[in-house]
Design a protein around this motif. Structure first.
Motif, PDB file in Angstrom:
ATOM      1  N   GLY A 225       0.806  -1.207   0.000  1.00 22.66           N
ATOM      2  CA  GLY A 225       0.000   0.000   0.000  1.00 22.66           C
ATOM      3  C   GLY A 225       0.838   1.255   0.000  1.00 22.66           C
ATOM      4  O   GLY A 225       0.511   2.238  -0.680  1.00 22.66           O
ATOM      5  N   GLN A 228       1.903   2.178  -3.434  1.00 20.03           N
ATOM      6  CA  GLN A 228       0.858   2.882  -4.168  1.00 20.03           C
ATOM      7  C   GLN A 228       0.730   4.318  -3.686  1.00 20.03           C
ATOM      8  O   GLN A 228       0.486   5.239  -4.478  1.00 20.03           O
ATOM      9  N   CYS A 229       0.915   4.522  -2.386  1.00 18.16           N
ATOM     10  CA  CYS A 229       0.717   5.837  -1.784  1.00 18.16           C
ATOM     11  C   CYS A 229       1.725   6.864  -2.282  1.00 18.16           C
ATOM     12  O   CYS A 229       1.328   7.964  -2.674  1.00 18.16           O
ATOM     13  N   GLU A 252      -2.164  -4.518   1.636  1.00 16.62           N
ATOM     14  CA  GLU A 252      -3.511  -3.988   1.798  1.00 16.62           C
ATOM     15  C   GLU A 252      -3.774  -3.101   0.585  1.00 16.62           C
ATOM     16  O   GLU A 252      -2.889  -2.916  -0.230  1.00 16.62           O
ATOM     17  N   ASP A 253      -4.969  -2.571   0.483  1.00 19.13           N
ATOM     18  CA  ASP A 253      -5.252  -1.653  -0.617  1.00 19.13           C
ATOM     19  C   ASP A 253      -4.977  -0.224  -0.153  1.00 19.13           C
ATOM     20  O   ASP A 253      -4.945   0.067   1.048  1.00 19.13           O
ATOM     21  N   MET A 254      -4.770   0.689  -1.102  1.00 22.06           N
ATOM     22  CA  MET A 254      -4.487   2.088  -0.782  1.00 22.06           C
ATOM     23  C   MET A 254      -4.703   2.924  -2.026  1.00 22.06           C
ATOM     24  O   MET A 254      -4.753   2.400  -3.143  1.00 22.06           O
ATOM     25  N   HIS A 261      -4.813   2.612   5.186  1.00 25.23           N
ATOM     26  CA  HIS A 261      -4.870   1.179   4.905  1.00 25.23           C
ATOM     27  C   HIS A 261      -6.324   0.780   4.656  1.00 25.23           C
ATOM     28  O   HIS A 261      -7.181   0.947   5.535  1.00 25.23           O
ATOM     29  N   GLY A 267      -9.370   0.376  -2.716  1.00 26.27           N
ATOM     30  CA  GLY A 267      -8.345   1.306  -3.167  1.00 26.27           C
ATOM     31  C   GLY A 267      -8.109   1.195  -4.659  1.00 26.27           C
ATOM     32  O   GLY A 267      -9.020   0.850  -5.425  1.00 26.27           O
TER      33      GLY A 267
END
Length: 325
Positions: A225, A228-229, A252-254, A261, A267
């Motif tokens: 995540g 991605q952030c 996790e998704d983001m 998170h 996300g």
């Protein structure tokens, strides 16, 4: 001893079987007793657990920590769960300061408390047979005479800020005894780039690695995540770039630019390419779901997350497993 529960979500088999091993973080199951959390994860079919050392689970400051650790080791073995030790408990050292004190604290005595915690974590990890010990740098202490510049370059090697240079030296000095303990115990120390911290990116990790002289015990925790952030590369490309140093993976998704998170699907991350890249590195340790702010519904999200990851992993093309990136 309680018998090993039946696994309701076993690893997918057949031509789509993959080498990845999935775990779930206990910081996302904080309302459960540790024994109940471990039983839940085994029953759901997880391969392991990211065990955050904290007062509600395995308290690293408890006077009988050695006996407690032996009990947990037996339970993990009975359930067939692997483990990575995580040290991201918010208030385990200070009930008033989140993640305080850190490795960067101006007070040497406070820095020593964090070092002691990490050395305890290394010993616990060795006794549990853990894959690695996770840690992070902490936030750069505020300096009222040198306010932070939001336009400052991301690469620490490119900055001339004396306060930041001093912080990097302090981080290297405080981590040295922890790395010595990790070397002696044979357990890698896996530093996590954390948004907002001094060590926030993969470039920062390499900066620390160079300062320390590339010690073998120093590895990387890669949070998908976080890639991605804020990373310039895609999460899949981050995995490929980080492959030689990977010792622990959180997932996790983001969304881009937002350090929040999220459950899978909430996300922006495309997970099959990420898992394909991870499988291609030959990574053998755990990939741990990291949803600490969803602990109020931890059993629900634990049950939802593993099928999602198995579906994503089934999309890995044949031949991608275990190949060299």
């Amino acid at each position: 001893m309680t018998p090993t529960p039946h696994r309701t979500n076993p690893r997918p088999q057949g031509t789509n079987a993959h080498p990845l091993r999935f775990g779930y973080g206990t910081n996302g199951l904080a309302d459960l007793r540790l024994d109940d959390a471990l039983a839940l994860l085994a029953d759901l079919g997880y391969d392991g657990v990211g065990l955050t050392l904290d007062h509600m689970h395995l308290d690293p400051l408890a006077p009988d920590i050695a006996a407690r650790t032996r009990k947990v080791a037996r339970r993990l073995d009975a359930l067939g769960l692997g483990v990575t030790v995580e040290t991201g408990a918010r208030y385990v050292l200070d009930p008033r300061r989140k993640h305080g004190p850190s490795l960067l604290d101006p007070d040497p005595a406070d820095r020593a408390r964090r070092v002691d915690l990490l050395i305890r974590a290394v010993r616990i990890a060795a006794d549990l047979g853990a894959h690695a010990v996770h840690c992070f740098s902490g936030v750069l202490p505020a300096d009222p005479t040198h306010p932070a510049d939001p336009a400052a370059p991301a690469d620490p090697a490119a900055t001339a800020d004396p306060a930041e240079d001093s912080a990097w030296k302090r981080l290297a000095e405080t981590l040295t005894p922890v790395l010595d303990a990790a070397t002696h115990a044979g357990v890698p120390l896996a530093v996590e780039p954390e948004p907002g911290h001094l060590l926030a990116t993969l470039a920062d990790f390499h900066h620390l690695r160079r300062i320390l002289g590339d010690p073998p015990a120093l590895g990387l925790t890669l949070d998908i995540g976080h890639c991605q952030c804020l990373e310039p590369l895609s999460p899949a490309d981050c995995v490929r770039a980080a492959a030689p140093w990977l010792r622990h993976v959180q997932i996790e998704d983001m969304r881009r630019g937002h350090h929040e998170h999220l459950p899978f699907g909430d996300g922006e991350i495309d997970f099959p390419p990420v898992l394909e890249a991870l499988a291609a590195t030959g990574y053998q340790a755990l990939t741990v779901v990291e949803l600490p702010r969803h602990s109020h519904a931890g059993p629900h999200f634990a049950a939802q997350s593993l099928p999602f990851l198995h579906r994503a992993a089934r999309a890995i093309p044949a031949g991608a497993e275990g190949s060299t990136p």
